[in-house]
Design a protein around this motif. Structure first.
Motif, PDB file in Angstrom:
ATOM      1  N   LEU A   1       0.753  -1.259   0.047  1.00 55.83           N
ATOM      2  CA  LEU A   1      -0.097   0.041  -0.028  1.00 55.83           C
ATOM      3  C   LEU A   1       0.742   1.298  -0.032  1.00 55.83           C
ATOM      4  O   LEU A   1       1.688   1.435   0.944  1.00 55.83           O
ATOM      5  CB  LEU A   1      -0.929  -0.040   1.415  1.00 55.83           C
ATOM      6  CG  LEU A   1      -1.898   1.081   1.478  1.00 55.83           C
ATOM      7  CD1 LEU A   1      -2.929   0.901   0.064  1.00 55.83           C
ATOM      8  CD2 LEU A   1      -2.592   1.201   2.679  1.00 55.83           C
ATOM      9  N   ARG A   2       0.590   2.269  -1.056  1.00 60.72           N
ATOM     10  CA  ARG A   2       1.216   3.376  -1.033  1.00 60.72           C
ATOM     11  C   ARG A   2       0.683   4.753  -0.509  1.00 60.72           C
ATOM     12  O   ARG A   2       1.391   5.534   0.002  1.00 60.72           O
ATOM     13  CB  ARG A   2       1.884   3.527  -2.449  1.00 60.72           C
ATOM     14  CG  ARG A   2       2.697   2.551  -3.143  1.00 60.72           C
ATOM     15  CD  ARG A   2       3.116   2.890  -4.590  1.00 60.72           C
ATOM     16  NE  ARG A   2       3.763   1.732  -5.236  1.00 60.72           N
ATOM     17  CZ  ARG A   2       3.925   1.786  -6.411  1.00 60.72           C
ATOM     18  NH1 ARG A   2       3.418   2.893  -7.400  1.00 60.72           N
ATOM     19  NH2 ARG A   2       4.698   0.665  -7.104  1.00 60.72           N
TER      20      ARG A   2
ATOM     21  N   LEU B   1       4.170   2.671   2.460  1.00 62.08           N
ATOM     22  CA  LEU B   1       3.030   3.841   2.424  1.00 62.08           C
ATOM     23  C   LEU B   1       4.047   4.953   2.391  1.00 62.08           C
ATOM     24  O   LEU B   1       5.056   5.602   2.866  1.00 62.08           O
ATOM     25  CB  LEU B   1       2.490   3.862   3.774  1.00 62.08           C
ATOM     26  CG  LEU B   1       1.183   4.733   3.984  1.00 62.08           C
ATOM     27  CD1 LEU B   1       0.228   4.171   3.100  1.00 62.08           C
ATOM     28  CD2 LEU B   1       0.901   4.763   5.308  1.00 62.08           C
ATOM     29  N   GLU B   2       3.618   6.006   1.243  1.00 60.55           N
ATOM     30  CA  GLU B   2       4.195   7.360   0.674  1.00 60.55           C
ATOM     31  C   GLU B   2       3.223   8.086   1.135  1.00 60.55           C
ATOM     32  O   GLU B   2       3.879   9.436   1.538  1.00 60.55           O
ATOM     33  CB  GLU B   2       4.578   7.298  -0.703  1.00 60.55           C
ATOM     34  CG  GLU B   2       5.398   6.066  -1.100  1.00 60.55           C
ATOM     35  CD  GLU B   2       5.460   5.957  -2.472  1.00 60.55           C
ATOM     36  OE1 GLU B   2       4.760   6.830  -3.237  1.00 60.55           O
ATOM     37  OE2 GLU B   2       6.511   5.235  -2.956  1.00 60.55           O
ATOM     38  N   ARG B   3       1.814   8.156   1.210  1.00 59.25           N
ATOM     39  CA  ARG B   3       1.177   9.338   1.502  1.00 59.25           C
ATOM     40  C   ARG B   3       0.017   8.741   2.443  1.00 59.25           C
ATOM     41  O   ARG B   3      -0.709   7.737   2.215  1.00 59.25           O
ATOM     42  CB  ARG B   3       0.386   9.596  -0.058  1.00 59.25           C
ATOM     43  CG  ARG B   3      -0.363  10.767   0.037  1.00 59.25           C
ATOM     44  CD  ARG B   3      -1.198  11.090  -1.414  1.00 59.25           C
ATOM     45  NE  ARG B   3      -1.853  12.442  -1.264  1.00 59.25           N
ATOM     46  CZ  ARG B   3      -1.113  13.568  -2.004  1.00 59.25           C
ATOM     47  NH1 ARG B   3      -0.025  13.472  -2.513  1.00 59.25           N
ATOM     48  NH2 ARG B   3      -1.555  14.480  -2.018  1.00 59.25           N
TER      49      ARG B   3
ATOM     50  N   LYS C   1       9.361   4.635   6.870  1.00 52.93           N
ATOM     51  CA  LYS C   1      10.674   5.059   6.175  1.00 52.93           C
ATOM     52  C   LYS C   1      10.291   5.703   4.653  1.00 52.93           C
ATOM     53  O   LYS C   1      11.196   6.599   4.256  1.00 52.93           O
ATOM     54  CB  LYS C   1      11.709   4.061   6.168  1.00 52.93           C
ATOM     55  CG  LYS C   1      11.976   3.528   7.523  1.00 52.93           C
ATOM     56  CD  LYS C   1      12.401   4.286   8.491  1.00 52.93           C
ATOM     57  CE  LYS C   1      12.787   3.924   9.881  1.00 52.93           C
ATOM     58  NZ  LYS C   1      13.195   5.122  10.922  1.00 52.93           N
ATOM     59  N   ASN C   2       9.227   5.417   4.187  1.00 49.03           N
ATOM     60  CA  ASN C   2       8.905   5.954   2.845  1.00 49.03           C
ATOM     61  C   ASN C   2       7.863   7.144   2.928  1.00 49.03           C
ATOM     62  O   ASN C   2       7.511   7.571   1.824  1.00 49.03           O
ATOM     63  CB  ASN C   2       8.639   4.833   1.876  1.00 49.03           C
ATOM     64  CG  ASN C   2       9.652   3.704   1.687  1.00 49.03           C
ATOM     65  OD1 ASN C   2      10.691   4.264   1.281  1.00 49.03           O
ATOM     66  ND2 ASN C   2       9.381   2.397   1.894  1.00 49.03           N
ATOM     67  N   LEU C   3       7.478   7.245   3.984  1.00 53.17           N
ATOM     68  CA  LEU C   3       6.204   8.145   4.153  1.00 53.17           C
ATOM     69  C   LEU C   3       6.885   9.700   3.837  1.00 53.17           C
ATOM     70  O   LEU C   3       7.566  10.196   4.650  1.00 53.17           O
ATOM     71  CB  LEU C   3       5.622   8.258   5.379  1.00 53.17           C
ATOM     72  CG  LEU C   3       4.386   9.020   5.580  1.00 53.17           C
ATOM     73  CD1 LEU C   3       3.250   8.472   4.573  1.00 53.17           C
ATOM     74  CD2 LEU C   3       3.844   9.094   7.145  1.00 53.17           C
ATOM     75  N   HIS C   4       6.456  10.324   2.832  1.00 54.92           N
ATOM     76  CA  HIS C   4       6.896  11.771   2.309  1.00 54.92           C
ATOM     77  C   HIS C   4       5.683  12.990   2.354  1.00 54.92           C
ATOM     78  O   HIS C   4       6.015  13.949   2.337  1.00 54.92           O
ATOM     79  CB  HIS C   4       7.648  11.787   1.017  1.00 54.92           C
ATOM     80  CG  HIS C   4       6.821  11.380  -0.007  1.00 54.92           C
ATOM     81  ND1 HIS C   4       5.788  12.205  -0.598  1.00 54.92           N
ATOM     82  CD2 HIS C   4       6.708  10.181  -0.830  1.00 54.92           C
ATOM     83  CE1 HIS C   4       5.338  11.732  -1.643  1.00 54.92           C
ATOM     84  NE2 HIS C   4       5.787  10.228  -1.784  1.00 54.92           N
TER      85      HIS C   4
ATOM     86  N   ALA D   1      10.218  12.236  13.709  1.00 53.28           N
ATOM     87  CA  ALA D   1      10.963  10.982  13.531  1.00 53.28           C
ATOM     88  C   ALA D   1      11.023  10.419  12.340  1.00 53.28           C
ATOM     89  O   ALA D   1      11.825   9.510  11.638  1.00 53.28           O
ATOM     90  CB  ALA D   1      11.169   9.904  14.398  1.00 53.28           C
ATOM     91  N   LEU D   2      10.004  10.926  11.309  1.00 49.32           N
ATOM     92  CA  LEU D   2       9.760  10.353  10.026  1.00 49.32           C
ATOM     93  C   LEU D   2      11.020  11.069   9.001  1.00 49.32           C
ATOM     94  O   LEU D   2      10.786  12.139   8.698  1.00 49.32           O
ATOM     95  CB  LEU D   2       8.317  10.804   9.568  1.00 49.32           C
ATOM     96  CG  LEU D   2       7.095  10.257  10.194  1.00 49.32           C
ATOM     97  CD1 LEU D   2       5.901  10.869   9.467  1.00 49.32           C
ATOM     98  CD2 LEU D   2       7.123   8.756   9.715  1.00 49.32           C
ATOM     99  N   SER D   3      11.803  10.187   8.624  1.00 54.24           N
ATOM    100  CA  SER D   3      13.201  10.465   7.995  1.00 54.24           C
ATOM    101  C   SER D   3      12.845  10.857   6.683  1.00 54.24           C
ATOM    102  O   SER D   3      13.537  11.954   5.867  1.00 54.24           O
ATOM    103  CB  SER D   3      13.936   9.403   8.210  1.00 54.24           C
ATOM    104  OG  SER D   3      13.587   8.040   7.431  1.00 54.24           O
ATOM    105  N   ALA D   4      11.911  10.333   5.827  1.00 60.51           N
ATOM    106  CA  ALA D   4      11.433  11.028   4.503  1.00 60.51           C
ATOM    107  C   ALA D   4      10.614  11.941   4.357  1.00 60.51           C
ATOM    108  O   ALA D   4      10.188  12.453   3.197  1.00 60.51           O
ATOM    109  CB  ALA D   4      11.101   9.396   4.029  1.00 60.51           C
ATOM    110  N   LEU D   5       9.989  12.324   5.563  1.00 55.71           N
ATOM    111  CA  LEU D   5       8.870  13.545   4.991  1.00 55.71           C
ATOM    112  C   LEU D   5       9.202  14.797   4.427  1.00 55.71           C
ATOM    113  O   LEU D   5      10.368  15.306   5.002  1.00 55.71           O
ATOM    114  CB  LEU D   5       8.214  13.737   6.619  1.00 55.71           C
ATOM    115  CG  LEU D   5       6.843  14.155   6.621  1.00 55.71           C
ATOM    116  CD1 LEU D   5       5.831  13.439   6.118  1.00 55.71           C
ATOM    117  CD2 LEU D   5       6.745  14.503   8.179  1.00 55.71           C
TER     118      LEU D   5
END
Length: 347
Positions: A137-138, A160-162, A182-185, A203-207
């Protein structure tokens, strides 16, 4: 002799009637049994036909776009999704809007090919833990619902990205486990009831994009600069009274919206945020009354008015405010030095 025959005849007749009664009773019981089985079979048949009809109706909602199989339902009454939907587990995207849907079914875990789950503008109250099994799921879009709790199992959606949870009103916290996304931006938590930025968000590194406008935020975390990749931050309509100096260390930030808060000042260190292209301080009770110099006359048009309105409290305003604040601080310091008694002066 005659009496003996009469007695035997009566016994025979009685036995015959008892046999017939038993036979009739048995036949009635068998008939009732057959009737009951027939009714059960009939009900089962009706259920099967109903499922088939519902499934056929759902299949009519399937569309293919860009090679992706989409289930699209809008403006229809689907408060509960039927179990027969699992027969369409190959679907990659759900687009279900304004249907009155009240819950995400537990059989959502059967949709292992799901890439997008968009249930915006419904009546969903909870996210089932089974959603954590959707590792592909993205996008999870649940804005304008009634979600008040987010399960820690959501952290299992490793792709999950979004994530959009805007306008759920009573939502005011997130589980710490979400820091593992880690992929949530892209994260939208606007128009909820948060009083602080959750630790897992920082702490969301990719946000890269965060909207927490329209909440009850009273302060920002001192370590907000840990969101190193963040370039857009919406914080309008909150209760912020100050900004931490560490915000100046958000070197990739290019859009910062702070309108309609309770800010009294602007941190001087924000002057060094060279990548900040758009910032808005409108409708804050700032201590200094700073006005930008008048520009040359421009043709009157709505677009120009909007641009001037934004710039009035934008980056240029911010820089001028910081400069004016520094000037006044120097003036106060000089005045203080002048008023200090000189030790060499005659007593």
């Amino acid at each position: 002799m005659v009496g003996f025959v009469a007695c035997g005849s009566v016994s025979s007749i009685k036995a015959l009637w008892e046999t017939r009664i038993k036979k009739i009773t048995k036949e009635k019981e068998e008939q009732r049994s057959r009737t009951a089985r027939g009714e059960a079979t009939g009900r089962l048949g009706v259920g099967v036909w109903e499922d088939r009809a519902v499934l056929a109706r759902l299949k009519q909602k399937l569309q293919t776009e860009d090679g992706r199989l989409i289930l699209r339902i809008e403006h229809e009454d689907w408060k509960v999704l039927p179990g027969c939907l699992v027969q369409l587990s190959q679907v990659q995207e759900w687009q279900i809007h304004r249907t009155g849907l009240q819950k995400i079914p537990h059989f959502i875990s059967s949709f292992q090919n799901l890439l997008v789950l968009d249930l915006s503008r419904n009546g969903v109250t909870e996210i089932p833990p089974q959603i954590g099994s959707l590792t592909r799921l993205r996008e999870l879009l649940l804005s304008y619902n009634r979600v008040h709790f987010v399960p820690e199992e959501l952290s299992g959606c490793e792709s999950l990205e979004r994530l959009e949870l805007a306008m759920n009103r009573d939502l005011n916290q997130l589980p710490d486990q979400l820091m593992h996304l880690k992929n949530l931006h892209h994260l939208d938590l606007s128009m909820n009831d948060f009083t602080c930025v959750p630790d897992c968000v920082v702490a969301l590194s990719a946000l890269e994009w965060l909207d927490m406008g329209g909440n009850q935020l009273e302060h920002l975390p001192e370590d907000i600069h840990r969101m190193e990749k963040l370039h857009t931050l919406w914080l309008q309509r909150n209760r912020l009274e100050r900004l931490p100096d560490s915000i100046s260390r958000m070197t990739r930030l290019d859009t910062l919206v702070l309108s309609s808060n309770h800010l009294r000042d602007i941190p001087p260190l924000m002057e060094d945020m060279s990548n900040l292209r758009f910032v808005n301080f409108r409708d804050n009770p700032l201590t200094l009354d700073v006005m930008l110099p008048c520009r040359g006359a421009k043709p009157e048009d709505e677009e120009g008015d909007v641009e001037d309105d934004r710039e009035m409290f934008g980056r240029e305003f911010m820089l001028m405010y910081i400069q004016e604040s520094r000037k006044r601080a120097y003036a106060v310091l000089n005045m203080h030095c002048v008023n200090q008694p000189n030790d060499d002066s005659p007593q």
